[in-house]
Design an enzyme around this catalytic site. Sequence first.
Site, PDB file in Angstrom:
ATOM      1  N   ASP A  44       4.763 -16.113  -6.540  1.00  0.00           N
ATOM      2  CA  ASP A  44       4.438 -15.400  -5.306  1.00  0.00           C
ATOM      3  C   ASP A  44       3.959 -16.358  -4.205  1.00  0.00           C
ATOM      4  O   ASP A  44       3.830 -17.566  -4.434  1.00  0.00           O
ATOM      5  CB  ASP A  44       3.364 -14.342  -5.645  1.00  0.00           C
ATOM      6  CG  ASP A  44       3.561 -13.048  -4.884  1.00  0.00           C
ATOM      7  OD1 ASP A  44       4.183 -13.077  -3.823  1.00  0.00           O
ATOM      8  OD2 ASP A  44       3.054 -12.009  -5.360  1.00  0.00           O
ATOM      9  N   GLU A  84       8.912 -15.153  -1.925  1.00  0.00           N
ATOM     10  CA  GLU A  84       8.375 -15.661  -0.662  1.00  0.00           C
ATOM     11  C   GLU A  84       8.534 -14.640   0.470  1.00  0.00           C
ATOM     12  O   GLU A  84       8.127 -14.893   1.588  1.00  0.00           O
ATOM     13  CB  GLU A  84       9.082 -16.997  -0.361  1.00  0.00           C
ATOM     14  CG  GLU A  84       8.534 -17.805   0.767  1.00  0.00           C
ATOM     15  CD  GLU A  84       9.173 -17.459   2.087  1.00  0.00           C
ATOM     16  OE1 GLU A  84       8.634 -17.881   3.123  1.00  0.00           O
ATOM     17  OE2 GLU A  84      10.209 -16.748   2.104  1.00  0.00           O
ATOM     18  N   TRP A  85       9.157 -13.511   0.168  1.00  0.00           N
ATOM     19  CA  TRP A  85       9.328 -12.360   1.077  1.00  0.00           C
ATOM     20  C   TRP A  85      10.265 -12.629   2.268  1.00  0.00           C
ATOM     21  O   TRP A  85      10.319 -11.847   3.207  1.00  0.00           O
ATOM     22  CB  TRP A  85       7.973 -11.852   1.612  1.00  0.00           C
ATOM     23  CG  TRP A  85       6.861 -11.874   0.622  1.00  0.00           C
ATOM     24  CD1 TRP A  85       6.906 -11.400  -0.661  1.00  0.00           C
ATOM     25  CD2 TRP A  85       5.544 -12.412   0.797  1.00  0.00           C
ATOM     26  NE1 TRP A  85       5.702 -11.590  -1.287  1.00  0.00           N
ATOM     27  CE2 TRP A  85       4.844 -12.215  -0.419  1.00  0.00           C
ATOM     28  CE3 TRP A  85       4.885 -13.033   1.851  1.00  0.00           C
ATOM     29  CZ2 TRP A  85       3.519 -12.624  -0.600  1.00  0.00           C
ATOM     30  CZ3 TRP A  85       3.565 -13.439   1.672  1.00  0.00           C
ATOM     31  CH2 TRP A  85       2.898 -13.230   0.467  1.00  0.00           C
ATOM     32  N   GLY A  86      10.958 -13.760   2.238  1.00  0.00           N
ATOM     33  CA  GLY A  86      11.955 -14.005   3.282  1.00  0.00           C
ATOM     34  C   GLY A  86      11.432 -14.671   4.537  1.00  0.00           C
ATOM     35  O   GLY A  86      12.214 -14.993   5.440  1.00  0.00           O
ATOM     36  N   ASP A 113       7.512  -6.094   0.393  1.00  0.00           N
ATOM     37  CA  ASP A 113       7.580  -5.311  -0.850  1.00  0.00           C
ATOM     38  C   ASP A 113       8.291  -3.974  -0.664  1.00  0.00           C
ATOM     39  O   ASP A 113       8.153  -3.315   0.357  1.00  0.00           O
ATOM     40  CB  ASP A 113       6.162  -5.021  -1.361  1.00  0.00           C
ATOM     41  CG  ASP A 113       5.520  -6.258  -1.953  1.00  0.00           C
ATOM     42  OD1 ASP A 113       6.091  -7.360  -1.813  1.00  0.00           O
ATOM     43  OD2 ASP A 113       4.446  -6.125  -2.551  1.00  0.00           O
TER      44      ASP A 113
END
Length: 402
Positions: A157, A190-192, A212
């Site tokens: 994460d 890394e959520w982009g 998320d």
Amino acid sequence: MNCTVKRGITGALFLFAVVLLQCQASAQIQRDSLAQTPPMGWNSWNKFACNVSEDLIKSVADAIASNGMREAGYQYVVIDDCWQVSRDENGFIVADPQRFPSGIKALADHVHSKGLKFGIYSDAGARTCAGRPGSQGHEYQDALQYARWGVDYLKYDWCNTGTRNAEEAYSTMSRALLATGRPIVFSLCEWGTAKPWLWGKGIGNLWRNTGDISDKWSSKKKWPDGSCCEYGMVDILDQQVGLAAFAGPGHWNDPDMMEVGNGGMTIPEYRAHFSFWALLAAPLIAGNNVRSMSPEIKEILTNLEVIAVNQDKLGREGERVKKNGDLEVWAKTLADGSRAVILFNRGSEEAEVSVAWEEIGYPAHLTAKVRDLWAHKEAGTFTGSYSAKVPSHAVVMVKIIP
Ligand code: GLA
């Protein structure tokens, strides 16, 4: 010793060294050789959040091994955040002794004994998103510990990373995992934000490209700290447009773990969710309570015809090929030259959606067989196009076979 003998010994030693080096080189794992098709499995976060324990993980592994999911291809059982509490005096990560009294090695052994693989979670910062110890500064030590425990998959994460450079941070952990010599699939979470699709190949096997997912059809909600965002299923889908070219065997776009079966969507909506994740060549990581699910939910998660689209050896990610208001067509080229196609109606009324052969790279005069992947039957033989009535918030998913 005469010169000939000496030369003989030196030569033999040299040859031995060359063979040893070659052996080491061939034993070295290449990142892209892992996850040749999108990883399939289960992760604790979407349903259980921090409420994880060895009993939960064991019973989930038992369920997957006995309810048909393992045979359908689900493989990795992954504990997300909150399994870890501290570091010991030597810096090694310590699992919560109350929730994991037998230790992580015993848990991994149990998962392996069920013919499944075992995954774990950490973070590139000093703390995870739930405030547990992260891996920053302990990357090689953590990787070594995971390998000793028998970990097969790491989700990594991005909370509490400050000004760290994402490519550098993920490369460090990727190298640490490879250095263990154990094949460990590496999931970049890394959520982009730093566009991991541009640099993730060769570093990770999958990379998240959005915030998320939440168990809703459509929604966009900011986090308590004001940063953006948690999304509904279609909001994540929309963010996949344009990313297909970056995916392939060993390196996949990850639109987040599935919410199928968690209760916030209707059955047709969950069918749409699963169809899209399959067509996007996304990791199929279930996130529901697989120990007690309704027959309808199990039927969705174990639809072998839809899973075959996801696991197709060519490894092409599907793309949106047409958008006409609320009606869309998405298509994925398969290894045998056929196409998986989703006719999608995001509107509030039933509507007819059609796909023309030219929109999916076929000549208009071609005659092809159409098979419905949810009805499990042939729809017939068609020339030039195919249309079907699609209910509101639903899909029709077909395979078009010339
Ligand atoms: C982040 C990730 C989630 C989950 C949680 C755990 O929000 O994106 O998938 O791992 O952290 O704290």
